[in-house]
Enzyme design. Structure first.
Site, PDB file in Angstrom:
ATOM      1  N   LYS A 163       0.833  -1.212   0.000  1.00 59.22           N
ATOM      2  CA  LYS A 163       0.000   0.000   0.000  1.00 59.22           C
ATOM      3  C   LYS A 163       0.866   1.259   0.000  1.00 59.22           C
ATOM      4  O   LYS A 163       0.665   2.168  -0.803  1.00 59.22           O
ATOM      5  CB  LYS A 163      -0.919   0.027   1.248  1.00 59.22           C
ATOM      6  N   THR A 164       1.844   1.274   0.894  1.00 60.63           N
ATOM      7  CA  THR A 164       2.712   2.451   0.968  1.00 60.63           C
ATOM      8  C   THR A 164       3.516   2.573  -0.330  1.00 60.63           C
ATOM      9  O   THR A 164       3.737   3.664  -0.852  1.00 60.63           O
ATOM     10  CB  THR A 164       3.630   2.334   2.207  1.00 60.63           C
ATOM     11  N   ASP A 219      -1.848   7.784   3.441  1.00 57.43           N
ATOM     12  CA  ASP A 219      -1.466   6.443   3.902  1.00 57.43           C
ATOM     13  C   ASP A 219      -2.099   6.199   5.274  1.00 57.43           C
ATOM     14  O   ASP A 219      -2.416   7.155   5.991  1.00 57.43           O
ATOM     15  CB  ASP A 219       0.070   6.352   4.008  1.00 57.43           C
ATOM     16  N   GLU A 220      -2.266   4.952   5.652  1.00 54.99           N
ATOM     17  CA  GLU A 220      -2.809   4.576   6.970  1.00 54.99           C
ATOM     18  C   GLU A 220      -4.123   5.307   7.256  1.00 54.99           C
ATOM     19  O   GLU A 220      -4.343   5.829   8.343  1.00 54.99           O
ATOM     20  CB  GLU A 220      -1.785   4.899   8.081  1.00 54.99           C
ATOM     21  N   GLN A 229      -5.791  -3.077  10.682  1.00 47.82           N
ATOM     22  CA  GLN A 229      -4.662  -2.457  11.379  1.00 47.82           C
ATOM     23  C   GLN A 229      -5.052  -1.148  12.059  1.00 47.82           C
ATOM     24  O   GLN A 229      -4.201  -0.306  12.333  1.00 47.82           O
ATOM     25  CB  GLN A 229      -3.511  -2.213  10.406  1.00 47.82           C
ATOM     26  N   ARG A 263       4.647  -7.535  11.100  1.00 46.25           N
ATOM     27  CA  ARG A 263       5.893  -6.767  10.896  1.00 46.25           C
ATOM     28  C   ARG A 263       7.043  -7.703  10.554  1.00 46.25           C
ATOM     29  O   ARG A 263       8.097  -7.283  10.089  1.00 46.25           O
ATOM     30  CB  ARG A 263       6.313  -5.975  12.156  1.00 46.25           C
TER      31      ARG A 263
HETATM   32  P1  ATP Z   1       1.584  -2.199   5.963  1.00 50.51           P
HETATM   33  O1  ATP Z   1       0.213  -2.778   5.921  1.00 50.51           O
HETATM   34  O2  ATP Z   1       2.424  -2.852   6.987  1.00 50.51           O
HETATM   35  O3  ATP Z   1       1.580  -0.707   6.001  1.00 50.51           O
HETATM   36  P2  ATP Z   1       2.009  -1.999   3.128  1.00 50.51           P
HETATM   37  O4  ATP Z   1       0.804  -2.599   2.520  1.00 50.51           O
HETATM   38  O5  ATP Z   1       2.116  -0.539   3.153  1.00 50.51           O
HETATM   39  O6  ATP Z   1       2.267  -2.641   4.570  1.00 50.51           O
HETATM   40  P3  ATP Z   1       4.607  -1.914   1.920  1.00 50.51           P
HETATM   41  O7  ATP Z   1       5.323  -1.491   3.139  1.00 50.51           O
HETATM   42  O8  ATP Z   1       4.381  -0.919   0.873  1.00 50.51           O
HETATM   43  O9  ATP Z   1       3.236  -2.623   2.353  1.00 50.51           O
HETATM   44  O10 ATP Z   1       5.306  -3.174   1.293  1.00 50.51           O
HETATM   45  C1  ATP Z   1       5.718  -4.286   2.092  1.00 50.51           C
HETATM   46  C2  ATP Z   1       7.043  -4.825   1.602  1.00 50.51           C
HETATM   47  O11 ATP Z   1       6.863  -5.474   0.361  1.00 50.51           O
HETATM   48  C3  ATP Z   1       8.063  -3.752   1.371  1.00 50.51           C
HETATM   49  O12 ATP Z   1       9.322  -4.241   1.717  1.00 50.51           O
HETATM   50  C4  ATP Z   1       7.956  -3.501  -0.120  1.00 50.51           C
HETATM   51  O13 ATP Z   1       9.136  -2.984  -0.657  1.00 50.51           O
HETATM   52  C5  ATP Z   1       7.662  -4.893  -0.652  1.00 50.51           C
HETATM   53  N1  ATP Z   1       6.882  -4.886  -1.910  1.00 50.51           N
HETATM   54  C6  ATP Z   1       5.634  -4.397  -2.093  1.00 50.51           C
HETATM   55  N2  ATP Z   1       5.218  -4.577  -3.366  1.00 50.51           N
HETATM   56  C7  ATP Z   1       6.212  -5.201  -4.004  1.00 50.51           C
HETATM   57  C8  ATP Z   1       6.406  -5.666  -5.361  1.00 50.51           C
HETATM   58  N3  ATP Z   1       5.474  -5.521  -6.286  1.00 50.51           N
HETATM   59  N4  ATP Z   1       7.580  -6.264  -5.634  1.00 50.51           N
HETATM   60  C9  ATP Z   1       8.526  -6.425  -4.696  1.00 50.51           C
HETATM   61  N5  ATP Z   1       8.416  -6.022  -3.429  1.00 50.51           N
HETATM   62  C10 ATP Z   1       7.270  -5.408  -3.070  1.00 50.51           C
HETATM   63 MG    MG Z   2       2.234   0.788   4.779  1.00 46.82          MG
END
Ligand code: ATP
Ligand code: MG
Length: 720
Positions: free
Chosen positions: A33-34, A224-225, A255, A602
């Protein structure tokens, strides 16, 4: 530079490309997402058909640190244009906005931002001034009530009306305090955190011209969030996005962990109702955690009823099984964590920064700190190094704040006799009296009395502050701070004391000057006001350097959004996590479960969960049964579980045993939920039954607020 879409899966890419109109990305942990927000900014900047100027993009993150990371990544993807994109927390956004538009809300541009400690101090002053007993009505409690009123955009007047209609007398007191508190802040040309949001909303509501200016400017908005936004943030966003409605929010209802601070999950759940033409994107692939970890997280969160079901899968390997261990006590738990970290480092050459220890409450860090120190494992406790809270640092900052904003009465009080210059309580009272009579701020009053020959002792002080006020726009903040330290003799006095304490305080002051110099090296605006704003909005996570060689000790709440190769999730005990004891509402229990879900998700490769059968809390030994979360995810304790059995209050047996499921059968006359009475401990409720015959044991949660494991044979329990 390659094509940014090469780094995204098809759903992520679709979300990045969908720039026009409202977009909701609702997805589980670690699904990118981020990352989507980051890439979306880069895409908007680089879009060949229609590149967007950087200043028309606004992105909100949960911490300043997350903002800085996002900027760095956008910079890598799209180059220096990223510097002009507004990426910040809501608070920093509002501070910046209000500085630009201060006159519209009756503040001068130099307004001071009071932090939580300042707010509590002012609340206390108000309570005293209104003759309320501060022992009975705790400033921290009243201050929180005011802050939560602000999160709901209630001004003192509407809060007063609301308080009239409730039977809770404390609300009426809070309403009185709120009114005076607000008056004092206005007089001091100061705002607190809640005001930043509230005034920003007021600004937009009161002036269509201003609102239209920013609606036009921020054509693209990303948040975000979003599940953890509060009402004020929700309204502010809605106003800003009102014209173009190019608003993209990302979040995960599983979350949402800040409802106790006013966050409202409805903001994300009802987004589609607020923005009817919303495109919804679900991201289902997790890129962070092994299958073992992800399965466990899924099992746990499945127990919550209030949630949108989601799929989450990973291509990553199964990985090691998640381990849960119940240790005899908290010291054994900490030692085992330290042992494990040491073994990883020795055998697998891991770096310290790959490890994090999570716990539910701040106080739990102490045992880990002591144990790690003994083991020689470098660590950092996120949230404990409150550098800007230290007295000597606050003193120097007090001077800087007063120079920046001479109406700031709180800072005046802090520095008028620091270092001591013979201005005692009586003199301060006369300064206050003169201020009230002539309608002046405290500093103006002191100056007025000094000019009238009534305050000789303040001569150097007034001259120094006045000369700095005159120069504040020509000098860098570091120069001003050096002059203050020199002229007030602050360090000289500490040097004379020449002991460990005073030497450490000198170091802290030197560190402050270094921090100012560092800030000046990277900031566009090097002025005092800009530095002060920057530190006022700093949060616990912001000052944590994740690249350094330390093990990170951190509360679960602060761990949101972060990831670590190896996580120790500790203190999994009923009463500690989930926190509290019997008085769960369904909502609060679900929030605790979400917090546990955040903790689990995490972890990238290794997750160790643990709890202690016995732990000292508030100086009292407390017995616990494993957290219900452990059972919900179907983890069995490691075989060796030491438990000590009490007869009355004295230890009669220390044994090794397994968890025996509770329920009727052998123990039919003692069952879960039964009310019992013990001669010394009073009444309570049976939480668990195990063993049989002479070995029949019960865990009772006594109404007095503690737990005991008792051997029924000796405990002499009366069934109620
Ligand atoms: P959270 O719910 O904890 O906030 P999030 O959904 O924001 O998580 P991110 O932090 O953006 O998730 O991504 C999680 C991990 O996966 C990070 O290390 C990110 O670099 C990696 N990642 C996300 N998408 C891809 C992708 N398409 N290819 C490779 N790595 C990815
Ligand atoms: Mg995130």
């Amino acid at each position: 530079m390659g094509n940014i879409f090469d780094d995204l899966n098809p759903e992520q890419a679709a979300a990045v490309k969908c720039t026009e109109g409202p977009l909701l990305i609702l997805a589980g942990a670690g699904s990118g997402k981020t990352r989507v927000i980051t890439y979306r900014i880069a895409h908007l900047l680089q879009n060949k058909d229609n590149p967007c100027p950087p200043w028309r993009i606004l992105a909100m993150t949960f911490t300043n640190k997350a903002a800085a990371q996002m900027r760095e990544r956008v910079n890598k993807l799209a180059g220096p244009a990223s510097l002009s994109v507004w990426i910040s927390t809501y608070h920093s956004f509002c501070a910046r906005l209000l500085r630009l538009e201060a006159e519209h809300i009756g503040l001068s541009k130099d307004f001071t931002i009071y932090d939580d400690t300042d707010s509590k101090k002012i609340t206390e002053i108000c309570l005293k001034e209104l003759n309320f007993d501060v022992e009975k009505f705790k400033p921290s409690v009243i201050c929180e009530m005011i802050s939560s009123a602000k999160d709901k955009l209630l001004d003192p007047e509407s809060y007063g009306v609301h308080a009239m209609t409730t039977p809770e007398s404390i609300k009426k007191i809070a309403a009185d305090v709120y009114e005076l508190y607000q008056k004092k802040l206005k007089e001091s040309n100061a705002v607190d955190f809640g005001d930043l949001l509230r005034y920003s909303v007021d600004l937009f509501k009161n002036s269509n011209t201003v609102l239209e200016k920013y609606q036009e400017r921020f054509k693209y908005i990303m948040i975000d969030e979003y599940q953890d936004t509060n009402y004020a943030q929700y309204i502010l966003t809605k106003l800003l996005a009102g014209k173009y409605k190019n608003i993209c929010v990302v979040g995960d209802d599983d979350q949402a962990i800040y409802s106790w601070r006013g966050a409202d999950i409805r903001n994300i759940m009802e987004f589609e109702r607020d923005y009817p033409k919303t495109t919804v994107v679900y991201l289902e692939q997790n890129y962070r955690s092994t299958k073992s970890i992800l399965d466990l997280a899924g099992k746990l969160i499945h127990n919550n009823h209030h949630r949108k079901p989601k799929k989450l899968w990973t291509n990553l390997p199964q990985g090691d099984s998640v381990v849960y261990t119940e240790f005899p006590n908290e010291f054994d738990e900490a030692r085992a964590v330290a042992d494990k970290i040491r073994a990883f480092i020795e055998n697998e050459g891991c770096s310290l920064s790959e490890f994090a220890v999570f716990y539910r409450t701040n106080a739990q860090s102490r045992i880990f700190e002591e144990t790690f120190t003994r083991f020689g494992i470098p660590f950092i406790v996120v949230g404990s190094q409150r550098f800007y809270e230290r007295a000597e640092v606050k003193d120097i900052l007090g001077y800087l704040k007063l120079i920046n904003n001479p109406l700031d009465d709180l800072s005046f009080r802090r520095v008028i006799n620091t270092p001591a210059r013979g201005i005692g309580r009586a003199t301060v009272l006369s300064i206050e009296k003169n201020a009230v009579e002539k309608n002046l701020s405290l500093y103006e009053s002191a100056k007025d009395m000094h000019t009238g020959g009534l305050l000789k002792k303040a001569e150097r002080f007034v001259k120094l502050i006045d000369s700095m006020i005159a120069e504040k726009n020509n000098m860098d903040a570091s120069e001003i701070s050096r002059i203050i330290i020199e002229e007030t003799g602050y360090i000289r006095i500490l040097e004379e004391q020449n002991n460990i304490e005073s030497r450490s305080r000198i170091e802290n002051i030197q560190e402050l000057v270094s921090a100012i110099v560092d800030f000046e090296a990277s900031a566009d605006d090097k002025k005092l006001a800009s530095f002060l704003e920057n530190i006022a909005l700093i949060s616990d996570v912001d000052v944590w350097d994740d690249n350094k060689e330390f093990v990170t000790l951190i509360t679960l709440h602060l761990a949101k959004g972060l990831e670590f190769p190896c996580v120790f999730l500790t203190g999994l005990e009923e009463g500690l996590f989930p926190v509290g004891s019997s008085a769960y509402t369904m909502d609060s229990l679900e929030e605790e479960r979400r917090l546990c879900y955040v903790g689990i998700t995490r972890a990238k490769k290794y997750l160790y969960m643990s709890g202690a059968a016995q732990r000292r809390i508030y100086g009292q030994i407390r017995w616990s049964i494993p957290s219900r979360f452990v059972k919900e995810i179907g983890l069995k304790p490691e075989p060796e579980v030491h438990r000590e059995i009490f007869k009355g209050d004295s230890l009669i047996e220390a044994s090794v045993e397994h968890d025996v499921p509770a329920g009727p059968g052998a123990a039919s006359h003692f069952y879960k939920g039964l009310r019992v009475k013990h001669r010394d401990f009073g009444e309570g409720k049976v939480l668990e039954v195990s063993g049989s015959g002479d070995d029949l044991k019960v865990i009772v949660q006594f109404d007095a607020g503690f737990w005991k494991k008792l051997l029924v044979k000796y405990a002499n329990l009366e069934r109620l």
